[in-house]
Design a protein around this motif. Sequence first.
Motif, short mmCIF file in Angstrom:
data_model
loop_
_atom_site.label_atom_id
_atom_site.label_comp_id
_atom_site.label_asym_id
_atom_site.label_seq_id
_atom_site.Cartn_x
_atom_site.Cartn_y
_atom_site.Cartn_z
N LYS A 1 0.82 -1.21 0.00
CA LYS A 1 0.00 0.00 0.00
C LYS A 1 0.85 1.26 0.00
CE LYS A 1 -4.25 -1.78 2.06
NZ LYS A 1 -5.22 -1.66 3.18
N LYS A 2 2.02 1.20 0.66
CA LYS A 2 2.86 2.40 0.74
C LYS A 2 3.44 2.78 -0.62
CE LYS A 2 7.05 -0.13 2.18
NZ LYS A 2 8.00 0.27 1.18
N ASP A 3 3.45 1.80 -1.55
CA ASP A 3 3.94 2.08 -2.90
C ASP A 3 2.88 2.70 -3.79
OD1 ASP A 3 6.44 0.94 -2.29
OD2 ASP A 3 5.67 -1.07 -2.74
N LEU A 4 1.61 2.57 -3.40
CA LEU A 4 0.50 2.97 -4.26
C LEU A 4 0.05 4.40 -3.98
CD1 LEU A 4 -1.63 -0.30 -4.15
CD2 LEU A 4 -0.04 0.43 -5.91
N LYS A 5 0.96 5.32 -4.08
CA LYS A 5 0.63 6.72 -3.83
C LYS A 5 -0.23 7.26 -4.97
CE LYS A 5 4.88 7.50 -1.21
NZ LYS A 5 6.16 8.24 -1.13
N GLY A 6 -1.47 7.59 -4.64
CA GLY A 6 -2.38 8.11 -5.65
C GLY A 6 -2.98 7.04 -6.55
N LEU A 7 -2.77 5.76 -6.22
CA LEU A 7 -3.27 4.67 -7.04
C LEU A 7 -4.17 3.74 -6.23
CD1 LEU A 7 0.06 3.66 -8.82
CD2 LEU A 7 -1.85 4.89 -9.87
N ASP A 8 -5.13 3.12 -6.91
CA ASP A 8 -5.98 2.12 -6.29
C ASP A 8 -5.66 0.75 -6.89
OD1 ASP A 8 -7.49 3.91 -4.69
OD2 ASP A 8 -8.68 4.47 -6.45
N LEU A 9 -5.57 -0.26 -6.02
CA LEU A 9 -5.32 -1.62 -6.48
C LEU A 9 -6.66 -2.24 -6.88
CD1 LEU A 9 -3.27 -3.94 -6.86
CD2 LEU A 9 -3.74 -4.59 -4.49
N VAL A 10 -6.82 -2.55 -8.17
CA VAL A 10 -8.08 -3.09 -8.69
C VAL A 10 -8.09 -4.61 -8.62
CG1 VAL A 10 -9.63 -3.17 -10.68
CG2 VAL A 10 -8.29 -1.10 -10.23
N HIS A 11 -7.04 -5.24 -9.16
CA HIS A 11 -6.92 -6.70 -9.14
C HIS A 11 -5.49 -7.07 -8.75
CE1 HIS A 11 -10.80 -7.19 -10.99
NE2 HIS A 11 -10.43 -6.60 -12.10
N GLU A 12 -5.34 -7.93 -7.76
CA GLU A 12 -4.01 -8.38 -7.38
C GLU A 12 -3.59 -9.61 -8.18
OE1 GLU A 12 -1.43 -9.29 -3.31
OE2 GLU A 12 -3.50 -8.59 -3.20
N LEU A 13 -4.54 -10.36 -8.75
CA LEU A 13 -4.29 -11.56 -9.55
C LEU A 13 -3.39 -12.55 -8.80
CD1 LEU A 13 -3.69 -10.00 -13.11
CD2 LEU A 13 -5.82 -10.78 -12.08
N PRO A 14 -3.91 -13.15 -7.74
CA PRO A 14 -3.12 -14.10 -6.95
C PRO A 14 -2.54 -15.21 -7.81
CG PRO A 14 -5.21 -13.62 -5.88
CD PRO A 14 -5.28 -13.00 -7.23
#
Length: 423
Positions: free
Chosen positions: A44-57
């Motif tokens: 999460k700390k890497d996603l500045k200004g971004l939303d995680l939509v799919h992580e694709l496990p």
Amino acid sequence: MVDHTRRDVLKLSGGILGGIAVGSTVTAAESTDRFIVEAKKLKKKDLKGLDLVHELPGVKFSVVEGAKSAVADLGVNFAPDIEMQLSDPVQAQASELEDEPLYGLQWDKEAINAPEAHEVTRGEGTRIAIVDSGVDGSHPDLAPNLNAALSRDFTGDGYGAPGPYGGDHGTHVAGIAAASDQNDVGIGGTAPAAELVDCRVFSTEAGASFADILAANVYAASIGCDVINMSIGAYPVPRKGLGEFYGKVLNSTMSWVRRQGSLVVVSAGNDAADLQHDGDVISLPNEASNVMSISATGPIGFNWGDEGLEAPAHSPSFYTNYGTNAIDLGAPGGNADLEAAGNDVPGWYYDLVFSTIPGGYGWKAGTSMAAPNVAGAAALVASQLDTSNANKVKKALRNSARDVGNKEYYGAGFLDAEAAVKK
């Protein structure tokens, strides 16, 4: 039937059928705020200004949403998501015979020896994911086999899955694969006892994203689907540049899906294109590794009232893509005499594939209709295995296929469900 060259026939399809698009081809446009990134796990700390939509496990890619500049700051390889629009197949009016058994209209099941295969297995204990525009969960031929609890909406449009609004295209595909044959109405699918899971990726208001399609495949494999049907495709995609990235993402995902035991069956596309000699372009997802690419066949003259057929059920359909090493199997997807269609010759649409649509039944043709016949046959084969094994199912289908000639159109041959389950 009047003799036409393939090029002439394609020209006729637009004019005589009033511009109705053929089959499962989609047009694609790059997204401006959604990106596929090469990163197995993002913090999460890497996603500045971004939303995680799919992580694709299980797959080393993720999908994020936000500004391109913020994605670039991640310092990983990335490409914009592709927004796709689904075209409609060749189609005819819906049937009004909803209360009567309609199996006699299903020439496709006879052509692949489905009734004989059902004497061995009807697909009991197997699961088929329909990655498509949605499935009508209230349809009497689909409701008995549809697992609503496992069905998922990947579009985010709020309508969910499955539902009575279920997509016309996805509902038709689902019926071909696994419509119930135990309710004394309507039709029967190629694997009439297989369970169906609706993985809706095409929104009712817009299109589908490449990333959502990938996520649907990962989900389907994670819940133990023996078969995943994708009657969708994008063509032509440049092989170089972004095409290399999309191919890498797709191959990685399909490889992981195969390792989980799920066989992915994909329509080959409806551009009458030679995929083996089409230059520096590719067709996605059917030219990915670890999938089965299916061309379409169909008769001319079925049930028109005349004796005999002008072309048998295994004849290559006028629209189907083809190509040595690009096709695994040929299967019933429907055909058409376009001059007969243009002049409204009675019964011309009987050469299309008859299946379920929301609220009833109708005829469509396309490689979209060929793929679920193979997906259903794959479920029949899988039902005889102790555990899901995509390689074994694919091998059985290919090794049992009928040799009807030109490998450019048939790959290993024409689908034979009876021979596949008796191998």
